[in-house]
Design a protein around this motif. Structure first.
Motif, PDB file in Angstrom:
ATOM      1  N   ALA B 129       0.637  -1.136   0.034  1.00 36.34           N
ATOM      2  CA  ALA B 129       0.046   0.036  -0.012  1.00 36.34           C
ATOM      3  C   ALA B 129       0.927   0.953  -0.203  1.00 36.34           C
ATOM      4  CB  ALA B 129      -0.906   0.061   1.312  1.00 36.34           C
ATOM      5  N   ALA B 130       1.756   1.321   0.595  1.00 32.86           N
ATOM      6  CA  ALA B 130       2.885   2.207   0.737  1.00 32.86           C
ATOM      7  C   ALA B 130       3.579   2.604  -0.663  1.00 32.86           C
ATOM      8  CB  ALA B 130       3.719   2.264   1.790  1.00 32.86           C
ATOM      9  N   GLY B 131       3.895   1.487  -1.219  1.00 36.86           N
ATOM     10  CA  GLY B 131       4.432   1.343  -2.667  1.00 36.86           C
ATOM     11  C   GLY B 131       3.784   2.077  -3.543  1.00 36.86           C
ATOM     12  N   VAL B 132       2.454   1.975  -3.484  1.00 38.16           N
ATOM     13  CA  VAL B 132       1.430   2.417  -4.597  1.00 38.16           C
ATOM     14  C   VAL B 132       1.360   3.929  -4.287  1.00 38.16           C
ATOM     15  CG1 VAL B 132      -0.755   2.101  -3.579  1.00 38.16           C
ATOM     16  CG2 VAL B 132      -0.423   2.059  -5.813  1.00 38.16           C
ATOM     17  N   LEU B 133       1.193   4.232  -3.000  1.00 33.72           N
ATOM     18  CA  LEU B 133       1.251   5.743  -2.781  1.00 33.72           C
ATOM     19  C   LEU B 133       2.457   6.551  -3.137  1.00 33.72           C
ATOM     20  CD1 LEU B 133      -0.690   5.871   0.721  1.00 33.72           C
ATOM     21  CD2 LEU B 133      -1.462   6.426  -1.581  1.00 33.72           C
ATOM     22  N   ILE B 134       3.525   6.003  -2.737  1.00 34.17           N
ATOM     23  CA  ILE B 134       4.870   6.469  -3.366  1.00 34.17           C
ATOM     24  C   ILE B 134       4.946   6.590  -4.887  1.00 34.17           C
ATOM     25  CG2 ILE B 134       7.396   5.983  -3.758  1.00 34.17           C
ATOM     26  CD1 ILE B 134       7.385   4.483  -0.827  1.00 34.17           C
ATOM     27  N   ILE B 135       4.358   5.508  -5.707  1.00 33.46           N
ATOM     28  CA  ILE B 135       4.332   5.827  -7.043  1.00 33.46           C
ATOM     29  C   ILE B 135       3.414   6.905  -7.499  1.00 33.46           C
ATOM     30  CG2 ILE B 135       3.671   4.478  -9.097  1.00 33.46           C
ATOM     31  CD1 ILE B 135       5.909   3.014  -8.468  1.00 33.46           C
ATOM     32  N   LEU B 136       2.185   6.789  -6.797  1.00 33.17           N
ATOM     33  CA  LEU B 136       1.210   7.872  -7.415  1.00 33.17           C
ATOM     34  C   LEU B 136       1.568   9.277  -6.955  1.00 33.17           C
ATOM     35  CD1 LEU B 136      -2.145   6.311  -6.735  1.00 33.17           C
ATOM     36  CD2 LEU B 136      -1.387   6.916  -8.815  1.00 33.17           C
ATOM     37  N   GLY B 137       2.146   9.323  -5.841  1.00 30.56           N
ATOM     38  CA  GLY B 137       2.587  10.646  -5.301  1.00 30.56           C
ATOM     39  C   GLY B 137       3.683  11.232  -6.222  1.00 30.56           C
ATOM     40  N   TYR B 138       4.635  10.336  -6.362  1.00 34.52           N
ATOM     41  CA  TYR B 138       5.829  11.085  -7.224  1.00 34.52           C
ATOM     42  C   TYR B 138       5.160  11.281  -8.626  1.00 34.52           C
ATOM     43  CZ  TYR B 138       8.852  10.796  -3.052  1.00 34.52           C
ATOM     44  OH  TYR B 138       9.518  10.925  -1.979  1.00 34.52           O
ATOM     45  N   SER B 139       4.624  10.368  -9.155  1.00 39.56           N
ATOM     46  CA  SER B 139       4.023  10.523 -10.458  1.00 39.56           C
ATOM     47  C   SER B 139       3.070  11.718 -10.654  1.00 39.56           C
ATOM     48  CB  SER B 139       3.253   9.402 -10.952  1.00 39.56           C
ATOM     49  OG  SER B 139       4.104   8.177 -10.926  1.00 39.56           O
ATOM     50  N   ALA B 140       2.281  12.071  -9.665  1.00 36.98           N
ATOM     51  CA  ALA B 140       1.450  13.356  -9.667  1.00 36.98           C
ATOM     52  C   ALA B 140       2.187  14.512  -9.778  1.00 36.98           C
ATOM     53  CB  ALA B 140       0.462  13.323  -8.496  1.00 36.98           C
ATOM     54  N   THR B 141       3.363  14.676  -8.977  1.00 38.02           N
ATOM     55  CA  THR B 141       4.508  15.881  -8.864  1.00 38.02           C
ATOM     56  C   THR B 141       4.674  15.963 -10.140  1.00 38.02           C
ATOM     57  OG1 THR B 141       4.989  15.258  -6.624  1.00 38.02           O
ATOM     58  CG2 THR B 141       6.335  16.744  -7.881  1.00 38.02           C
ATOM     59  N   VAL B 142       5.486  14.828 -10.978  1.00 39.92           N
ATOM     60  CA  VAL B 142       6.057  14.989 -12.418  1.00 39.92           C
ATOM     61  C   VAL B 142       4.588  15.425 -13.251  1.00 39.92           C
ATOM     62  CG1 VAL B 142       7.277  13.967 -14.139  1.00 39.92           C
ATOM     63  CG2 VAL B 142       7.919  13.550 -11.626  1.00 39.92           C
ATOM     64  N   ALA B 143       3.687  14.838 -13.419  1.00 36.52           N
ATOM     65  CA  ALA B 143       2.671  15.003 -14.176  1.00 36.52           C
ATOM     66  C   ALA B 143       1.652  16.108 -14.153  1.00 36.52           C
ATOM     67  CB  ALA B 143       1.857  13.640 -14.429  1.00 36.52           C
ATOM     68  N   GLY B 144       1.520  16.484 -12.946  1.00 35.19           N
ATOM     69  CA  GLY B 144       0.640  17.429 -12.535  1.00 35.19           C
ATOM     70  C   GLY B 144      -0.831  17.308 -12.163  1.00 35.19           C
ATOM     71  N   ASN B 145      -0.972  15.944 -12.313  1.00 29.28           N
ATOM     72  CA  ASN B 145      -2.344  15.300 -11.922  1.00 29.28           C
ATOM     73  C   ASN B 145      -2.216  13.787 -11.611  1.00 29.28           C
ATOM     74  OD1 ASN B 145      -2.477  14.046 -14.483  1.00 29.28           O
ATOM     75  ND2 ASN B 145      -2.914  15.927 -15.508  1.00 29.28           N
ATOM     76  N   TYR B 146      -3.417  13.283 -11.416  1.00 23.93           N
ATOM     77  CA  TYR B 146      -3.099  11.614 -11.178  1.00 23.93           C
ATOM     78  C   TYR B 146      -4.078  10.974 -12.107  1.00 23.93           C
ATOM     79  CZ  TYR B 146      -7.441  13.251  -8.508  1.00 23.93           C
ATOM     80  OH  TYR B 146      -8.288  13.583  -8.084  1.00 23.93           O
ATOM     81  N   VAL B 147      -4.385  11.361 -13.368  1.00 21.62           N
ATOM     82  CA  VAL B 147      -5.332  10.632 -14.018  1.00 21.62           C
ATOM     83  C   VAL B 147      -4.428   9.775 -15.128  1.00 21.62           C
ATOM     84  CG1 VAL B 147      -7.073  11.866 -13.920  1.00 21.62           C
ATOM     85  CG2 VAL B 147      -5.531  12.533 -15.682  1.00 21.62           C
ATOM     86  N   PHE B 148      -5.055   8.760 -15.622  1.00 25.64           N
ATOM     87  CA  PHE B 148      -4.376   7.938 -16.466  1.00 25.64           C
ATOM     88  C   PHE B 148      -3.819   8.715 -17.772  1.00 25.64           C
ATOM     89  CE2 PHE B 148      -4.220   4.256 -19.678  1.00 25.64           C
ATOM     90  CZ  PHE B 148      -3.430   3.397 -18.796  1.00 25.64           C
ATOM     91  N   ALA B 149      -4.721   9.151 -18.458  1.00 24.69           N
ATOM     92  CA  ALA B 149      -4.549  10.230 -19.636  1.00 24.69           C
ATOM     93  C   ALA B 149      -3.373  11.099 -19.482  1.00 24.69           C
ATOM     94  CB  ALA B 149      -5.503  10.677 -20.174  1.00 24.69           C
ATOM     95  N   GLY B 150      -3.335  11.655 -18.165  1.00 21.89           N
ATOM     96  CA  GLY B 150      -1.952  12.645 -17.974  1.00 21.89           C
ATOM     97  C   GLY B 150      -0.597  12.053 -17.520  1.00 21.89           C
ATOM     98  N   ILE B 151      -0.830  10.966 -16.687  1.00 26.64           N
ATOM     99  CA  ILE B 151       0.219  10.182 -16.399  1.00 26.64           C
ATOM    100  C   ILE B 151       1.269   9.530 -17.546  1.00 26.64           C
ATOM    101  CG2 ILE B 151       1.200   8.162 -14.739  1.00 26.64           C
ATOM    102  CD1 ILE B 151      -0.366   9.574 -12.570  1.00 26.64           C
ATOM    103  N   ILE B 152       0.336   8.856 -18.474  1.00 27.66           N
ATOM    104  CA  ILE B 152       0.936   8.114 -19.455  1.00 27.66           C
ATOM    105  C   ILE B 152       1.933   8.917 -20.112  1.00 27.66           C
ATOM    106  CG2 ILE B 152       0.613   6.720 -21.485  1.00 27.66           C
ATOM    107  CD1 ILE B 152       0.035   5.172 -19.149  1.00 27.66           C
ATOM    108  N   PRO B 153       1.543   9.957 -20.780  1.00 29.58           N
ATOM    109  CA  PRO B 153       2.624  10.818 -21.569  1.00 29.58           C
ATOM    110  C   PRO B 153       3.488  11.374 -20.929  1.00 29.58           C
ATOM    111  CG  PRO B 153       0.506  11.908 -21.752  1.00 29.58           C
ATOM    112  CD  PRO B 153       0.335  10.662 -20.667  1.00 29.58           C
ATOM    113  N   LYS B 154       3.288  11.808 -19.621  1.00 26.78           N
ATOM    114  CA  LYS B 154       4.372  12.513 -18.880  1.00 26.78           C
ATOM    115  C   LYS B 154       5.033  11.857 -17.933  1.00 26.78           C
ATOM    116  CE  LYS B 154       2.278  17.200 -18.925  1.00 26.78           C
ATOM    117  NZ  LYS B 154       1.300  17.907 -18.629  1.00 26.78           N
TER     118      LYS B 154
END
Lengths: 241, 256
Positions: B129-154
């Motif tokens: 559970a901590a692993g998924v929050l780490i992935i999502l949190g840092y991904s959201a910082t790089v992509a600027g959102n947490y949606v699939f369509a935004g995270i995939i390209p960025k």
């Protein structure tokens, strides 16, 4: 909409489960010595199971994906062969580099404490094992076992990638390779950590008694987890539409 | 060291889940929040790793971090892809999915592989559970959102996800790997976890500079400040613990 019960999807899920199990079996073939081997007190390459298995497997994934990108009409057998070859080259390089270091740096003869004679060369082992150690260096049997393991791991990784690229490309054309690659890396890591808990750190290869003892339960665990991963991979495709 | 009370696991679990989710949900408005949320998860994950790895995994502490982030990526991709129309449900579904995968792997490790670690099932669930929050949190910082369509390209197409995987793994596994031993103490480990989380945040800021531009600068600055503070705290804790080892005095010269 991608249906889970569609025969092609069921085949894909099953292929991913088989690939994950292949990776798990591969780990058992690779001669990992862990920290004791790093001090030349156990036979094998002196690093962790996950590092070795994933390191060689990821090179296989690179060669397979590169081959597939350059030749999109390639049959599955060619992609798998490319994966196996990349992994084997990586494992052989590590084995040779390690061998040079153990022979000329540490100065130990290559010997295994698990067998009396090397099953491949027939050379006596027990005479050369230093007292208080589990053997040292990378004997021929460990090297060959490592190559077999690397080939299996490379095939497993390449097969997951091949299946996933096939599922994702019609849905997200340009990003399919990235998503498939990352998913493969994730499945690869999960499946190389699980058997490393089973072997508890060190294993010499197929001649190690531990091989027969732990392989079945690790393979069952990996199969269940990979089957779950396969279902998830197909459901991700369902969400992409 | 028994007189020092540890922070109870449940408190850290709540801290990780609530902090992580709040950070991820705030990321569309303020991308740096995603990394702050991921840092809460890093602290929680590092403590969960500590509780499991204490028993000796036989294969090195980092392996459990790689397992966690491997499960995390699978769960994150699954949940974000499935919730394309209801994006708000994504992070929560990801948390639930990762917990279920972790529970299954923990159960198999305990009952099929027979690892004999009493806290394995709970530990593996928490780590996933901590692993998924780490992935999502840092991904959201790089992509600027947490949606699939935004995270995939960025995050996926440019390979930043692999950096998140590796650095995130180290952020979670390094604290216990560095502190383990008979004089290991939770407080010191938690400060080190904050510091590794902050380094990861700084690196993700550099990645965000490429994808989002100016908001990456904020992430880098906050990351460096947090890193300096937490590393100083860790440094102080190390000195304090060293003093308690050295303070036992020299061996008597003659037998009394």
């Amino acid at each position: 909409m991608v249906s889970l019960l569609d025969p092609t999807m069921l085949t894909n899920i099953f292929l991913i489960a088989i690939s994950g199990t292949l990776i798990c079996i591969a780990v058992h073939f690779i001669p990992v010595g862990g920290a004791p081997a790093a001090m030349a007190q156990a036979t094998g390459i002196g690093t962790g199971t996950v590092e070795l298995a994933a390191g060689s497997g990821l090179v296989g994934l690179l060669t397979a994906s590169h081959m597939y990108a350059g030749e999109p009409n390639a049959p599955v057998s060619l992609v798998l062969a490319a994966g196996a070859m990349g992994s084997m080259i990586m494992m052989a390089s590590v084995g040779i580099a390690c061998g040079i270091m153990y022979a000329y740096g540490v100065g130990v003869p290559f010997a295994s404490a698990q067998v009396k004679r090397d099953p491949i060369t027939g050379a006596r082992q027990d005479l050369y094992v230093s007292k208080g150690t589990q053997g040292h260096g990378v004997p021929t049997v460990c090297f060959v076992s490592g190559l077999i393991g690397a080939a299996l791991g490379g095939i497993g990784g390449a097969l997951i990638y091949y299946v996933l690229v096939g599922i994702y490309t019609p849905l997200i054309t340009t990003s399919a390779a990235a998503v498939a690659g990352v998913f493969t890396v994730a499945v690869f890591y999960v499946n190389s950590v699980i058997p490393s808990y089973g072997v508890a750190g060190t294993i010499e290869g197929f001649h190690d008694p531990k091989f027969r003892r732990v392989l079945p339960k690790d393979a069952v665990t990996s199969f269940v987890v990979s089957l779950l991963s396969g279902i998830i991979a197909v459901m991700i495709a369902g969400g992409m539409v | 060291m028994s007189d020092i009370k540890d922070v109870p696991p449940n408190t850290l679990t709540l801290f990780g889940i609530i902090g992580g989710l709040v950070g991820i949900y705030l990321s569309p408005y303020f991308p740096t929040a995603g990394a702050l949320g991921a840092m809460c998860a890093v602290v929680w994950g590092a403590d969960a790793v500590r509780r499991v790895a204490k028993y000796g995994l036989g294969t090195g502490v980092p392996s459990i971090g790689q397992l966690a982030l491997g499960m995390g990526i699978i769960a994150a991709m699954f949940s974000l892809a499935l919730t394309r129309s209801v994006t708000l449900a994504g992070p929560i579904l990801a948390l639930i999915t990762a917990s279920i995968i972790g529970l299954i792997i923990g159960w198999l490790a305990q009952n099929v592989i027979k690892m004999k670690i009493p806290v394995m099932i709970r530990g593996m669930t928490e780590i996933a559970a901590a692993g998924v929050l780490i992935i999502l949190g840092y991904s959201a910082t790089v992509a600027g959102n947490y949606v699939f369509a935004g995270i995939i390209p960025k995050v996926f197409d440019n390979g930043v996800i692999l950096a998140i995987f590796w650095v995130g793994t180290l952020a979670m596994a390094h604290p216990f790997n560095a502190c383990l031993g008979p004089d290991e103490r939770q407080k010191r480990l938690l400060y080190l976890a904050v510091s590794t989380g902050a380094i990861t945040m700084t690196l993700m800021g550099i990645a965000a500079l490429m994808t989002l531009g100016v908001s990456g600068v904020y992430t880098i600055i906050v990351g460096i400040i947090l890193w300096l503070i937490s590393y100083k705290k860790f440094w102080d804790e190390v000195y304090k613990d060293v003093a308690s080892v050295l303070g036992t005095g020299l061996l008597p010269k003659t037998e009394g």
